[in-house]
Design a protein around this motif. Structure first.
Motif, short mmCIF file in Angstrom:
data_model
loop_
_atom_site.label_atom_id
_atom_site.label_comp_id
_atom_site.label_asym_id
_atom_site.label_seq_id
_atom_site.Cartn_x
_atom_site.Cartn_y
_atom_site.Cartn_z
N ALA A 361 0.81 -1.22 0.00
CA ALA A 361 0.00 0.00 0.00
C ALA A 361 0.85 1.27 0.00
O ALA A 361 0.44 2.28 -0.58
N PRO A 366 -3.47 -0.24 -5.49
CA PRO A 366 -4.55 -0.99 -4.84
C PRO A 366 -4.05 -2.33 -4.31
O PRO A 366 -3.18 -2.96 -4.91
N LEU A 382 -7.66 -0.25 5.15
CA LEU A 382 -7.54 -0.14 3.70
C LEU A 382 -8.87 -0.37 3.01
O LEU A 382 -9.22 0.32 2.04
N GLY A 387 -8.78 1.73 -0.51
CA GLY A 387 -7.49 1.37 -1.10
C GLY A 387 -7.22 -0.12 -1.08
O GLY A 387 -6.27 -0.59 -1.70
N ALA A 414 -8.00 4.34 -6.18
CA ALA A 414 -7.75 3.31 -5.18
C ALA A 414 -6.29 3.33 -4.74
O ALA A 414 -5.98 3.22 -3.55
N GLY A 415 -5.39 3.49 -5.70
CA GLY A 415 -3.97 3.55 -5.35
C GLY A 415 -3.64 4.77 -4.50
O GLY A 415 -2.88 4.68 -3.53
N ARG A 416 -4.21 5.91 -4.86
CA ARG A 416 -3.98 7.13 -4.08
C ARG A 416 -4.48 6.96 -2.65
O ARG A 416 -3.80 7.36 -1.70
N LYS A 417 -5.63 6.35 -2.48
CA LYS A 417 -6.20 6.17 -1.15
C LYS A 417 -5.35 5.20 -0.32
O LYS A 417 -5.18 5.39 0.89
N ALA A 418 -4.79 4.17 -0.95
CA ALA A 418 -3.94 3.23 -0.22
C ALA A 418 -2.69 3.94 0.30
O ALA A 418 -2.31 3.79 1.47
#
Length: 438
Positions: A361, A366, A382, A387, A414-418
């Motif tokens: 992460a 993601p 997560l 994420g 999703a990647g940004r949130k992870a």
């Protein structure tokens, strides 16, 4: 009763060590620990003792050890392990002055061990609650800290039949716990020397990200294979990195990618044994599979660029119609290989439990994992932030991958949130050391 169980366990280990290599290493290492200590302990030196059950707990304790060394170079660090999976991998770690197994928790062993070391402070990482060591440390007036610990209602300490053993928790000077629930549970049995600091693993994975160097030619060659222009930075393929995978995990994602050769796969299995590696290769029959340790040692002529992960879809299949797979057949690379992932998968979720989700992460990709994740609050975090994704079947995995592969906005979000989730929970190391008197 505790000591009877310990001696029964000791007998069982002695017998089982004749038939199991891992248990044999632990048995020999524990017996050899006193020799190591007699040879390496410096008279008059000031020792701080860190104990980690295995490799995961070591990673939680590592930021503390390294910050302590930077702030107080005059102190010596003793690092002990219970499991061979921790000791054998980190026995040459240069951040500690002495590294050895922890002798089994008998009264005699605990007294001998502490008499040799005479630690000024002790840090037990997460789940370590050795009754005799802790009681003798308390009797000697040595401050003892539980770091990154987390408690649940089902643990023995909070059951009516475990209250006597639960007294071991009163041996700790202070608990640095991961969440409010842990603080409440400790309060319910009369323990209030508790601070919520979070998990030092968030600090550790950020350290890894900051210091990680590109993995070099092996990864470069794999990612650039099939590029249209040697010597120039090609469009990166979509890359699926499966970390710490087990056969049930591999059955799911390998089945999917047989239908999607436009993705490149990097598989780092949890068990790196020849039988498991061959099993994976058999499942990938017909594909181009390269083992990391057998990959060419240099890049193609003129191929000097290092690919970074890309969330952009390639214009066509990369690596041939059957797809390309890099099989990681050695330890120590996974945490930095996640940098190349478009999507990551964490194994273990169809067995006992998932492995480390934060290592993936932190790179802003993601994270997918199986259903056995309820005990891990970072997995829950997560999922809650968007994420991380839990899948329970092949069908759920395929549906999720179809969306991640076809919807760049969803993939990038999703990647940004992870990545943001990991960043938001850093700082436990500083909080802990600020509260410990050194």
């Amino acid at each position: 009763m505790y000591n009877i169980i310990i001696y029964a366990y000791l007998l069982g280990v002695a017998v089982y060590s004749r038939f199991n290599e891992k248990v044999r290493k632990m048995w020999r290492g524990e017996r050899d620990a006193f020799r190591v200590l007699r040879e390496k302990v410096e008279p008059g030196a000031h020792y701080v003792w860190f104990h980690a059950a295995s490799l995961g707990e070591f990673e939680q304790g590592r930021p503390l050890m390294e910050q302590l060394k930077r702030d107080h170079p005059e102190l010596k660090i003793l690092l002990t392990f219970f499991s061979p999976s921790g000791y054998e991998v980190r026995k040459d770690y240069n951040g500690a002055d002495i590294i050895c197994y922890l002798p089994l928790d008998t009264i005699r062993n605990a007294r001998r061990f502490l008499r040799l070391i005479r630690p000024e402070k002790a840090f037990f990482i997460k789940y370590e609650f050795w009754y005799n060591y802790l009681h003798i440390l308390k009797h000697r007036g040595v401050p003892v800290y539980s770091v990154s610990s987390i408690f649940r209602e089902g643990q023995v300490f909070f059951r009516w039949y475990g209250r006597q053993y639960g007294r071991v928790l009163k041996c700790f000077t202070h608990f640095f716990v991961q969440n409010e629930k842990s603080r409440e549970l400790l309060h319910s049995i009369g323990i209030d020397c508790v601070t919520i600091t979070g998990d030092t693993r968030f600090d550790r994975v950020l350290q890894i990200k900051e210091k990680a160097a590109p993995e070099g030619d092996h990864i470069v060659r794999f990612l650039q294979a099939g590029s249209e222009a040697a010597g120039a930075l090609p469009t990166a393929p979509k890359v699926f990195v499966a970390g710490s995978s087990w056969p049930p995990d591999e059955d799911i994602f390998i089945r999917y990618f047989k239908e999607h050769p436009e993705w490149k796969l990097i598989i780092a299995p949890h068990v790196i044994g020849e039988d498991h590696l061959q099993q994976i290769e058999q499942k990938l029959e017909g594909w181009h599979v390269t083992r990391y340790t057998r990959a060419p040692l240099s890049s193609p002529e003129g191929d000097t660029n290092v690919l970074k992960k890309s969330n952009e879809a390639p214009s066509g299949a990369v690596g041939g119609a059957k797809g390309s797979v890099l099989l990681i057949d050695c330890f120590g690379l996974l945490s930095s290989i996640y940098r190349y992932a478009t999507v990551s998968y964490i194994g273990g979720g169809f067995g006992v439990s998932i492995h480390n989700t934060l290592e993936a992460a932190v790179w802003g990709c993601p994270v997918i994992f199986g259903p056995e994740n309820k005990k891990f609050q970072e997995a829950q975090g997560l999922k809650a932030c968007g994420g991380g994704f839990e899948i329970k079947s092949y069908e759920e995995f395929a549906q999720l991958m179809d969306r991640l592969g076809s919807d760049p906005a969803f993939l990038n979000d999703a990647g940004r949130k992870a990545g943001a989730y990991v960043e938001s929970l850093a700082g436990a190391t500083k909080k802990i050391l600020n509260d410990v008197e050194l």
